[in-house]
Structure formats: structure tokens, C-alpha cells
Design an enzyme around this catalytic site. Sequence first.
Site: not given
Length: 857
Positions: A556, A558-560, A562-563, A578, A675
Site C-alpha cells: 500500500l 511506505k510509512g515512516g 516501514g512498509m 505496517k 506528526d
Amino acid sequence: MEKQPQAFWLCALICINLSSLLHLVEAQDDQKGFISLDCGLSPTDLPYNDPSTGLTYSTDDGLVQSGKTGKIQKEFEAIFSKPSLKLRYFPDGVRNCYSVNVTESTNYLIKAVFVYGNYDGLANDPSFDLYIGPNLWSTVDMHGRTNGTIEEIIHRTISKSLQVCLVKTGTSNPFINTLELRPLQNNTYNTQSGSLKYFFRYYFSTSDRTIRYPNDIHDRKWYPFFDSKEWTEVTTDLNVNASNSYKPPQIVMASASTPISTFWPWNFTWTLPSSTTQFYVYLHFAEIQTLKSLDTREFKTPKSTLPPLINALELFTVIDFPQLETNQDDVVAIKGIQNTYGLTRITWNGDPCVPKQFMWDGLNCNSLDISTPPIITSLNLSSSQLTGIIAPGINDLIHLQELDLSNNNLTGGVPEFLAGMKSLLVINLSGNNLNGTVPQAILQKKGLKLNLEGNSDLICPDGLCVNKTGNGGSKKTNIVVPAVASVAFLVVLGSALAFFLVYKKKKTSNIEGPSSYTQASDDRTTRSSEPAIVTKNKRFTYSEVLTMTNNFERVLGKGGFGMVYHGTVNGTEQVAVKMLSHSSSQGYKEFKAEVELLLRVHHKNLVSLVGYCDEGENLALIYEYMANGDLREHMSGKRGGSILNWETRLKIVVESAQGLEYLHNGCKPPMVHRDVKTTNILLNEHFQAKLADFGLSRSFPIEGETHVSTVVAGTPGYLDPEYYRTNWLNEKSDVYSFGIVLLEIITNQPVINQSREKPHIAEWVGLMLTKGDIKNIMDPNLYGDYDSGSVWRAVELAMSCLNPSSARRPTMSQVVIEINECLAYENSRGGTSHNMNSQSSIEVSMNFDIGTTPGPR
Ligand SMILES: *[C@@H]1O[C@H](CO)[C@@H](O)[C@H](O)[C@H]1NC(C)=O
Ligand SMILES: *[C@@H]1O[C@H](CO)[C@@H](O)[C@H](O)[C@H]1NC(C)=O
Ligand SMILES: *[C@@H]1O[C@H](CO)[C@@H](O)[C@H](O)[C@H]1NC(C)=O
Ligand SMILES: *[C@@H]1O[C@H](CO)[C@@H](O)[C@H](O)[C@H]1NC(C)=O
Ligand SMILES: *[C@@H]1O[C@H](CO)[C@@H](O)[C@H](O)[C@H]1NC(C)=O
Ligand SMILES: *[C@@H]1O[C@H](CO)[C@@H](O)[C@H](O)[C@H]1NC(C)=O
Ligand SMILES: *[C@@H]1O[C@H](CO)[C@@H](O)[C@H](O)[C@H]1NC(C)=O
Ligand SMILES: *[C@@H]1O[C@H](CO)[C@@H](O)[C@H](O)[C@H]1NC(C)=O
Ligand SMILES: *[C@@H]1O[C@H](CO)[C@@H](O)[C@H](O)[C@H]1NC(C)=O
Ligand SMILES: *[C@@H]1O[C@H](CO)[C@@H](O)[C@H](O)[C@H]1NC(C)=O
């Protein structure tokens, strides 16, 4: 890093009035509310009238506890008036404060005069700091100031007492000659935030006369200024009706300047200390020419037959006072105790708690964040030669946790009120001469650590003390056991209750309310580090994760941390999985604690955590799936589809604001998101907005950073400059980031764009607004399809969220209310349209060159 947003605020006051000749009314007795102190004047000297102004000066004795008096040397006397000849200086202590009774919530003009005049014979120009309450006002440096210097500020009082403090910063002794306070009318000189530091105050005249009291009833000092090359002077002998709240003096308004030629602009330039300085300008106008029947004088209109005219101008820079004063009830209480015991400690003046470096010794304070007033949590007057009884005033220090009055000569009984002080955890009364019976309520108070040893006449009721205290102090006895026992019992009961509630809640109800979270978080503080029973069924094995994601088939994003993969639970429920890159075990415990907390946070505008995986190296967070991606994608057109209209954008930010408000106010302890940004606002299949990624930032490093918790986290551009500077986290940092999100939905501009005139979005919007029309900043994709009243409100709200001082930003609750009103405006469109486009245009189009580059004045 990010610079603070640069904003200009201009305020114009316009009063165009022409009146016939009136006889001068000069009320003689209206020094009402004036405080005029001749510092260093002997307490035996009566108040006197200064012949040059008619102002009545009196001694400063009694308004300051410390300091010595002095006098400037004879050779300097000639050029100064009487109130400046004497002075008070402060050789002892670092901070010395005047404490003056004032009217609360009132703007005061505060003026302090400093004339060194070599009073100490050292011929060494002093330098020191000046504070108002806990906040720095100015640095006074007498170097090269043989004629003295004046500090002036317009400041709104908070309480009934105002403190002006002089702080030693080097080796020289702070001193002061006069201190003057003048109350102003309430509806004048108001600012959006901060106080107004004097920059200049001119009236435009060729005269050389300086005007102050009695001509100016507020005792403002007006200096004449005239640029004869560019301007023509206009004067009148008539009395000018300047009867607006600012009450500019007659003499000031009776002269004015106009450009030499009718067709020229009137131009005035000044230089500010820095390009980010915020300032206020007050322009005073009065038509003092008799206009012929066909004449008009208007600014910037073709109709005008006469050139612009201006009588006077004041300029102030904005000075922020972010530190709140100590809780007023605590201040009153501690001062009462100070009086009771006649304590004359040198640090015991000014604000008791703040700034921290000047905290009164023997106190400890708590200030969680700078938007709540500090409170006094500990009073330690051990070995302070106290006599008399235990001061009843202690009962008013309601936040007190520790009280140490040991090793004094206190007499009388142990007062029962100590048992009623809710926060009190430690009482040390050892080494005094207390007598009587110790009240049972104190001995039974839960969690209290009580020390009464060495009070030979104290009697302890049978059975309650482990050992009686009436033993001449030879045996050391602490009476703590019964209290501890009941605490232990309470903790056990407390956690059992919490488990029960949580469990029950899970089984029977989906309705979530703040109270259940209070319970949940209490629970968190008492649980062990082992996974708890209640959350076990939200824990997934790694093989379950593999199954649910079909071996990580669909990425979906790439977050802060990890994938992120798509997954399905129970065959139908879509989830986002996540995977966390988990290189060290550092922060792991916090991870678990937070996951457990997050599993319980449910709000319709927060992306909920469905479960987690915690198996060796494999850490995963499983969230509800948000089908429509994030707000940023929609704004950038990346997701295709039609562009979000203004109403939808407002709806999305209303919902995001509600989620954030819940984190701040609905959770106990409150959570700071840290954030907030458009990529963290996700949309589900119904375009309902939910905030993602809250909470975890505390235990997991942001990508590219190796450290946790103490480093400043967040995304460049969204980061609260105050947080960045002070490293002091509070929920107002989220408010700042939210302000940036608002600007994004309004402008659809990148938050940072180096090729723009102003790279940061807040600075850019500030700049564009000073140029006038709101259309310049609106997202062109909206094609003007919005209610401008609604947009204005949103812009104003965004700017208030971006106030450099976190204390001045609205709370999220206020934001939610405001933004709902924006939405209401937009929804009611079609009815009356609110034309606010013309607002605040007067000041910018006045040919004031608000140059930030140095230039001749
Ligand atoms: C200031 O106010 C307090 C309480 O209102 C009063 O006790 C005190 O005398 C006042 N001080 C002066 C100098 O008027
Ligand atoms: C200003 O307003 C406050 C309350 O808003 C009031 O207490 C105070 O007396 C007012 N001051 C003046 C000078 O009117
Ligand atoms: C002090 O004031 C006198 C006039 O009163 C002036 O001549 C002199 O230049 C001033 N000195 C300084 C340092 O400003
Ligand atoms: C001055 O102007 C104000 C407002 O325009 C008016 O109310 C007032 O009566 C005038 N005063 C005199 C003395 O003309
Ligand atoms: C105003 O004056 C400044 C400096 O004297 C000059 O640079 C500027 O061009 C002038 N502006 C106008 C509109 O005349
Ligand atoms: C109070 O201060 C003394 C030293 O002045 C210290 O020994 C004592 O531990 C303090 N009391 C508390 C409760 O911290
Ligand atoms: C207490 O007072 C007595 C006399 O009343 C005196 O002798 C003693 O030194 C005092 N103790 C302390 C600790 O001040
Ligand atoms: C008084 O007792 C408390 C608690 O027992 C202790 O923390 C504190 O240090 C003691 N004060 C002194 C001066 O010993
Ligand atoms: C405690 O001592 C005071 C004198 O310091 C005395 O007046 C009082 O009667 C005593 N109280 C008891 C209960 O002994
Ligand atoms: C109480 O005092 C006795 C002696 O008088 C002593 O043996 C005992 O240990 C004391 N108990 C506690 C809990 O201090």
C-alpha cells in the site's frame, strides 16, 4: 531549520473630524490610576509634583523589598528633572522585583527611566535585564547613554499585581530611577498576541516641542518629526475633535504633513531590527484644513483632489511573553506564609516558580507545559529558624506534595488540615517543639510519609503509631506503616477494577467515552510488562500476518516506520499491515505499552489499531484499512478523480480536528500526535477523514533518526518552531501543524518550496495577505467556487494556529468550533455573501514603504 513565519500586522486608527473652536478642557485631577515612582526617594519624603509635568511622584519604598538608595552625581543633574535624580540599586541577589497593585486585564503603558550619572563613583556603565513577571522585557545597557535611557511597553495585566524585575546579568548592579504606569482605555492598543514595545511615536510638525502629560492624558511622549524636503506642514488653531478612544492630544492633532505635490504619495520609511520582527502601526488622522466645496481627500482613489494627510504615527514591535505566571492562588498563599514567618530570603521576590533559574529557594514547582500556569508542589523550610505555629496558610497551597518544616522552633499542635490536603505525600515536622495529640486523620491518611520525630511533647493516640513519639527524641520513629498498608490495598483493588471495566466494555458495548479511557490509562500504569489478558486476542502471530497479507502480496505504501501491506482479517475485514523495522530492542518496552494504549483509543476520526504482531524480530501494527488514501494525494490530483471542492476540504479538516481534539482532551493522559500533516489524514470509502500514526512517535524513531523520545520529532515545515527551539512538547505543537494543514487545503501549495518568494507556506501566505486580495493565495483549482467569508475565517484561524507563541494558539476545542463555523458559512452560501475582501486593505495601500532594508528615514 524552519524560520518562524513572518507576519505583518498593521492596525490603523482613523478619525477624520473637524470641529469648531471649543474652549480647552483640561481636567487637572485625572492622574487617575497613574503610578509614578521616584525610586530611591526616602520614605519620609512626601509625594511631590514635578514642576515640568505636574505629575505627582512618590517613593518606591514598600513596593520593593530590597535594594539601596543612591543619587546621580552633581555634574549630571542639570539636564534631568527631579524624579530622575535619585535611584535605587540592587547589589544583593540576582533578581529584585517591584510589585505594584494594578487593575487586572487592563492595558498599561509602563515606562522605566534609567540614568546612571556615575552614582556609585565607579564610572562603569551598568548593563542588566528587565523583566515583567517571568518574561524578559528588555536588556538595559547604559553604555554610551549619558543622557539616560527609557524603556517603554504597553502590556496587558493578568492579575491584580504586576511585577517589574531587574536582573543582574554580569558584575554590575541593576538600578532604576523612575517607574511609571499609566492605565489605557480597554479597547485601545490591543494585539492578537504579545505586548507592544515602543519603537517610536511621532507627530508631524516643524515644532521642536515634545508633548506628554498634561497635554496627553495618558502621558504618552510624542516627538516632533518633519521631512521638509518631501512634506508640507498643515496646522490649525482650531480645536480638533479627536474624541476617539485613543485620545491623541490636541497639540499633536493640530498639525499634519502632506506631500509637497498633490500627486505624490506620502512616504515614510523605517528600519526594523530584523526581517521577522512583527510590528503594529497606529496612524492618527484628522482633517484640519477647511475643504472647499468640490474638494475631497481620500487615500488611493482617483476621486481625491487633495494629497494624503497624516497627523501622527506610533510604531511598536511585538514582544511575546510566553511564560505564564505561577498559579495566582499559590502565589497569594506562599506570600501569606512568607509574611507569617517574616521570611526575608533574597530570592523570595518576583514570581515564585518562573523563570526556573529564579525559582524561590525552598520551593519546587511543576509546569507541565507553558500554556498552563506553574504550581507549587514542594515547600521546604527546613532549618529556617521558624517560630510560632504551623501556618494555616499552608492549607491554601493545594497542589503541595512535599512539606518539610523540620528543624525549626515551631510550637503548638499538628494541625488537622494537613490530613485534608489531597496532594500531600510527604510531611516532615521533625526537630520542632510541637505538642498536643497528633490528629488521627493524619495518621490514617493514605500514602502519606510522615516524620514527627524529635517533638518530645507530641502524643500519639494508642494503636495508631508503631512506636509512641513521646520518647524525648532519642529514638527515631517514622510513622508510616498504616498508611502504606492501605495504599497497597488500594492499588490491588484499583487494577482489578480496571481490568473488569475494560473487559466488560469490550464485550458489551462499542460506545466509547472519555471516562473509560481514564480507566484504561490508569490501568496502564499498574500493569506488568507481560502482555495483558485483555489484549491477547488482538495479538497476531507472524504466520497469521503472512496469511492475512497473502505473503505481503500488495504494497500500500511506505510509512515512516516501514512498509505497509494490504491484508484481510476474518475473510472480510480489510486491514493495513505496517511492518516495523526493529533493529534494536531499545524502545521495545515502550512499544508494547503504547500498543496497549492505542488498542483502546477509539474515535470515529482516528484510524484504529486492530491488532499487532510481536514475535521475535517481527513487529507489525494492524490498522483498519482506509480505502481512499491520504489527503495529500487528493490535493495533488495523484489519485485522479475530481478535485476536492471547498466544502469537502472543510469537512475533512473538521473531522481531522475532532480526532485531534479527542487525543488532547478525551485521552488521559492526553496524547500529542506530533506528526499532524496531510499525508497522515486518511480517507475511508465514504470519504470520512481519520488521523493516522498518532502516539507511536514517542517509542519509534522517525525514519533516518537513530534516537527516540528526546529528539525533536515531526516533519519539516509542519514543525512547531517553539517546540523546535525549546524541545518542550505540548499539544499546541499539534495546533501549529494543524494550521499548516489548513493553509494547504486553502492554497494547495507545497509546505516548503525553495523557489517561491518565501519558501515556507506560512511566510508566503503572510506576505501575500499584506499584498491584499485573498484570491492570490486560493487554490486556483477551486475556480473561485467558495464563500469568501468562510475562506477568510479559515485563513484567520490558520494564522492564529501558527502563532509563534504556543500559549497564544487556540486549543483544538476552539479550532473545532471555529472550523465548524467556516463550514456553516460555506453551507449557507447562496444567501447573503460576506464580502470581507476589502478588510485590512487600508494600511497596505497607504504608501508606507514597510522596508526591511536599511534606508534613510
Ligand atoms: C496592594 O493590594 C493589597 C491587597 O489588595 C493590599 O494589602 C496592599 O496594601 C496594596 N498595596 C499598596 C501599596 O497599595
Ligand atoms: C478592562 O476590562 C476589564 C475586564 O475585561 C476590567 O476588569 C477592567 O476594569 C477594564 N479596565 C478599564 C480601564 O476599563
Ligand atoms: C545628551 O543631550 C545633550 C542635549 O541635552 C546633547 O547635546 C548630547 O549630544 C546628548 N548626548 C548623547 C550621548 O546623546
Ligand atoms: C466629536 O465627535 C464625536 C463623534 O464624531 C461626537 O460624538 C462628539 O459630539 C464631537 N464632540 C464635539 C465637542 O464636537
Ligand atoms: C519612499 O522613500 C524611500 C526612501 O526614502 C524610497 O526608497 C522609496 O522609493 C520611496 N517610495 C515611494 C513610493 O516614493
Ligand atoms: C529540605 O532541604 C534540606 C536541605 O536544606 C534537605 O536535606 C531535605 O532533604 C529537604 N527535604 C525534602 C523533603 O526534600
Ligand atoms: C529554639 O528556641 C530556643 C529558645 O527559645 C533556642 O535556644 C534554640 O536555639 C532554638 N532552636 C533553633 C533550632 O532555632
Ligand atoms: C524530612 O523527612 C522526609 C521524609 O521522611 C525526608 O525526605 C527529608 O529529607 C527530611 N528532611 C530533612 C531535613 O532531613
Ligand atoms: C502546647 O504548648 C503551648 C505553648 O507553647 C501551650 O500554650 C499549649 O497549652 C500546649 N498544648 C498542649 C495540648 O499541651
Ligand atoms: C518500637 O520500639 C521498640 C523499642 O522501644 C523497638 O524494639 C521496636 O523495633 C520499635 N519498632 C519499630 C517498628 O520501630
